[in-house]
Enzyme design. Structure first.
Site, PDB file in Angstrom:
ATOM      1  N   ASP A 398       0.835  -1.185   0.000  1.00 50.91           N
ATOM      2  CA  ASP A 398       0.000   0.000   0.000  1.00 50.91           C
ATOM      3  C   ASP A 398       0.885   1.256   0.000  1.00 50.91           C
ATOM      4  O   ASP A 398       1.584   1.493   0.969  1.00 50.91           O
ATOM      5  CB  ASP A 398      -0.958  -0.008   1.195  1.00 50.91           C
ATOM      6  CG  ASP A 398      -0.271  -0.381   2.521  1.00 50.91           C
ATOM      7  OD1 ASP A 398       0.728  -1.112   2.516  1.00 50.91           O
ATOM      8  OD2 ASP A 398      -0.756   0.079   3.561  1.00 50.91           O
ATOM      9  N   GLU A 605      12.844   2.568   6.291  1.00 53.19           N
ATOM     10  CA  GLU A 605      11.843   1.613   5.809  1.00 53.19           C
ATOM     11  C   GLU A 605      12.043   1.252   4.341  1.00 53.19           C
ATOM     12  O   GLU A 605      11.897   0.097   3.945  1.00 53.19           O
ATOM     13  CB  GLU A 605      10.465   2.245   6.006  1.00 53.19           C
ATOM     14  CG  GLU A 605       9.292   1.434   5.530  1.00 53.19           C
ATOM     15  CD  GLU A 605       7.985   2.198   5.671  1.00 53.19           C
ATOM     16  OE1 GLU A 605       6.964   1.557   5.975  1.00 53.19           O
ATOM     17  OE2 GLU A 605       7.985   3.433   5.487  1.00 53.19           O
TER      18      GLU A 605
END
Length: 748
Positions: A398, A605
């Site tokens: 996502d 990340e």
């Protein structure tokens, strides 16, 4: 002329005598921030405009003689040590110079192993319930008080948390027992009462000699999270096992088995608004990795049995059941069964989508959401839109233009590769570990599913057959021989899509490719995704043009994520493409190391794999977790940490030395062996015999500040109010002699 080796990036502690500094913590930190942290973000990076030099007094001269510490990397490390010392309440410290100039590869690997995993570890029980129940997303809902939902068949946990609520009334903890059957309607009904979902607990004897419960620990993706996340956990488990944290990896599998038993699936994360949503399934491989590490321990076989039964239940009830299973193709889709507007998103996240519908009914957006969620207003078109939105979140990707407006209809190569791996793994486990017969016990039986009836015997042959069928279906619907790679299949339109995704290499990880297909992927697909810093998620062509109305998506080109790298490495290795693995691993780790050196020890990340200078800068939604720390990094980011530790296992000594010297990928990879030797010598890279860092048992970095009363007892280096920062091999009084460290530090 003999080249001078870049000693400043050597591994720490290989026999040399190290200069020590006597440092006043507050005064030095104040000076450092005033002169070097010119942008005021409590980090020292290559973007700061300071002189990149600070003079420190040497210890053996009692601070009278001064020596310059130079360069971004060393000064950033100095700031980190000073921040930690200040947290400990230290006024003065003895600090080894080699600690500031430690080989960055050794330093990053050491911090991941000894600090970052600890910083990301959580548990759920009375000791931390007030902290872990806090949820930023819940604060915008009607009843955001601390709340924990307990499964219907966990009476001991219900009693445990009710007792906690009674003993600490000021906490205002709401303890709720879930119904035996959790439906999408029930999940929607508690949207305004969000809460944490209980995880597995074990019995133990507490300090008072009483039997008590405590939560099994787990690792979260990043420092701001308190939940157990789905697919993130698999990749972190790989890193944990490599770093010797096997029991922590084992407890994460136990928690997943608990989720399947009580919530019906491995959840997106253990919050109430995720009850209808899963994530990419990795449990069988995760369990096998843990079992391999614990197989000689008591209870190992029972651990494997439970994980196997849980994976079977998940397989049949989630991925091979409606609405995720497509009976026409025989393949599976990301297709959760939630209802209404997902409550966990930012308040304005869906405004652009909802505004036309609200205007159609002459309502403001909040009023429309309430009426739509309550079923007063029916909008099938909006139902379809949110179906795909939830599917994107379940996919873990996502967001991406690959899935926009279509995800719930797609039989993807990633999901079906994972399910093929489930089938192969389950056949292997039953055959090799359970004498080719595994009986379904009562606790894992499910009404209406033949294979999950109590007493039913499952054999390896049935799982081998399922794997063969799925492999055939994957080739039939997802393989494109003309284009030489896999594509998703739209089960509504009955045709392949054309989005080029790096998840094609998941097929190699799972072993679903035949050798011919694997060769095609390497020859045709790999060049499409390989960039400066590793694999991009997709191709620029598939992503399409960007504009104000069509912004970047974080799972599209030019971004790269640890899962794509790790599965590709393992898959390529599986088919014998060792050179490609080494090349891709070097690219990814080189990018991570460069960012670590130039940007104050950052580990994030995701990365922009096309940016050689600042790859951690990601211009997409949700920002970049792991970069917003002050002074010192505590956690990195879970799967990025794991990717670094795994990547090192694929690299030889030459490549590791080149990483430590920050030699750019193309420069190193395009060189011959002799040219690489010259590059390493020119860069002053550590010699091949340099041992790993000796700081694994470091007593200071990353530990929480001790209480003043405990400080003297707990800290073996504390002497008369001065804390010594040193390696076990460091000499207590290194000579105050010139040191050739400045050369490389000036470069950073």
């Amino acid at each position: 002329m003999k080249r001078i080796r870049r000693a400043s990036l050597d591994s720490f502690g290989h026999g040399a005598q190290h200069r020590q500094f006597l440092v006043n913590v507050n005064a030095t930190l104040e000076q450092l921030m005033a002169t070097e942290d010119t942008d005021g973000n409590h980090q020292i990076t290559i973007e700061d405009g300071g002189p990149k030099v600070l003079a420190l007094g040497t210890a053996n001269s009692n601070g009278h003689n001064r020596h310059d510490v130079r360069g971004t990397y060393a000064l950033a490390n100095l700031m980190q040590e000073l921040f930690l010392a200040k947290e400990y309440g230290r006024r003065n410290i003895l600090l080894d110079e080699a600690r500031l100039t430690e080989n960055p590869v050794s330093r990053m690997s050491r911090l991941i192993k000894t600090v970052f995993w600890k910083g990301l570890t959580r548990r759920i029980d009375a000791s931390v319930i007030e902290i872990v129940t806090k949820d930023e997303k819940a604060m915008r809902m009607k009843d955001p008080r601390p709340r924990i939902y307990v499964p219907y068949r966990c009476p001991e946990q219900l009693e445990y948390y009710q007792k906690v609520a009674e003993e600490y009334p000021d906490m205002n903890l709401d303890v709720v027992q879930l119904p035996e059957i959790i439906t999408a309607e029930y999940t929607k009904s508690i949207n305004d009462q969000p809460g944490l979902l209980a995880l597995a607990m074990e019995k133990y004897v507490n300090d008072h000699g009483e039997e008590d419960l405590r939560g099994y620990p787990f690792v979260v993706p990043g420092g701001r999270f308190n939940e157990l996340y789905g697919w993130d956990s698999y990749f972190m488990t790989i890193g944990l096992i490599l770093d010797g944290e096997v029991n922590l990896a084992k407890s994460m599998v136990i928690n997943f088995c608990f989720e399947i038993e009580h919530y019906g699936k491995i959840l997106n994360a253990n919050r109430s608004y995720y009850l209808s949503r899963s994530q990419p399934p990795f449990l069988t491989d995760m369990a096998l990795r843990v079992y391999k590490a614990i197989k000689h321990e008591p209870g190992a076989m029972e651990f494997l049995r439970t994980a196997t039964l849980a994976a079977m239940k998940e397989y049949f009830t989630v991925w091979m059941a409606s609405p995720r299973y497509d009976p026409i193709t025989g393949l599976s889709r990301y297709r959760p069964d939630g209802l209404g507007v997902p409550p966990e998103t930012e308040p304005e996240h869906f405004d652009s989508t909802l505004r036309p519908f609200a205007e159609k009914h002459n309502m403001d957006i909040p009023s429309f959401i309430e009426a739509y969620n309550d079923g007063i207003i029916k909008e099938p078109e909006l139902d379809e839109w949110f179906l795909h939105d939830r599917a994107v979140r379940e996919s873990g990707h996502d967001t991406t233009y690959r899935f926009e407006g279509v995800c719930a209809n797609l039989a993807t190569i990633d999901l079906n590769s994972l399910l093929y791996k489930y089938e192969v793994d389950l056949a292997r486990i039953i055959r090799d570990h359970f004498k080719d017969r595994l009986e379904i016990p009562k606790e894992f039986s499910v009404p209406g599913i033949n294979e999950l009836q109590e007493g039913f015997i499952l054999t390896s042959a049935s799982w081998d057959r399922r794997a063969r069928v799925r492999k055939k279906k994957i080739t039939q619907y997802l393989w494109n021989a003309e284009k030489g790679m896999y594509f998703d299949y739209d089960t509504a339109k009955r045709q392949q899509t054309d989005y080029e995704s790096a998840t094609v290499f998941w097929a190699m990880w799972a072993g679903v490719c035949d050798p011919r297909q694997a060769t095609k992927l390497v020859d045709v697909a790999l060049p499409k995704f390989e960039k400066h810093g590793g694999l991009a998620c997709g191709t620029e062509q598939s992503r399409g043009e960007l504009s104000m109305d069509r912004p970047n998506r974080q799972w599209d080109y030019p971004y790269g994520w640890a899962p794509q790298q790790m599965l590709a490495w393992i898959g390529l290795q599986r088919y014998g493409y060792h050179d490609e693995v080494n090349r891709l691993a070097y690219r990814w780790l080189s990018m991570m190391t460069k960012a670590f050196v130039d940007y104050h020890g950052v580990v994030v990340e995701k990365y922009d794999v096309t940016r050689p200078t600042d790859p951690h800068r990601v211009d997409a939604e949700y920002g970049n977790q792991g970069s917003d720390f002050r002074g010192v990094a505590r956690e990195g980011f879970g799967w990025a940490n794991a990717s670094f530790q795994l990547g090192l296992t694929f690299l030889g000594s030459h490549a590791k030395r080149a990483l430590g010297a920050c030699i750019p990928p193309d420069r190193f990879l395009d060189a011959t062996r002799d040219e690489q030797e010259a590059l390493l010598e020119d860069a002053g890279a550590s010699p091949a015999s340099t041992p790993d860092s000796e700081l694994d048992s470091d007593p200071f970095y990353g530990l929480p500040p001790p209480t003043p009363a405990a400080a003297v007892v707990q800290d073996p280096f504390e002497r008369a109010g001065t804390l010594q920062f040193r390696t076990p091999a460091a000499t207590p009084a290194a000579k105050d002699v010139p040191n050739p460290l400045e050369r490389v530090l000036r470069m950073h």
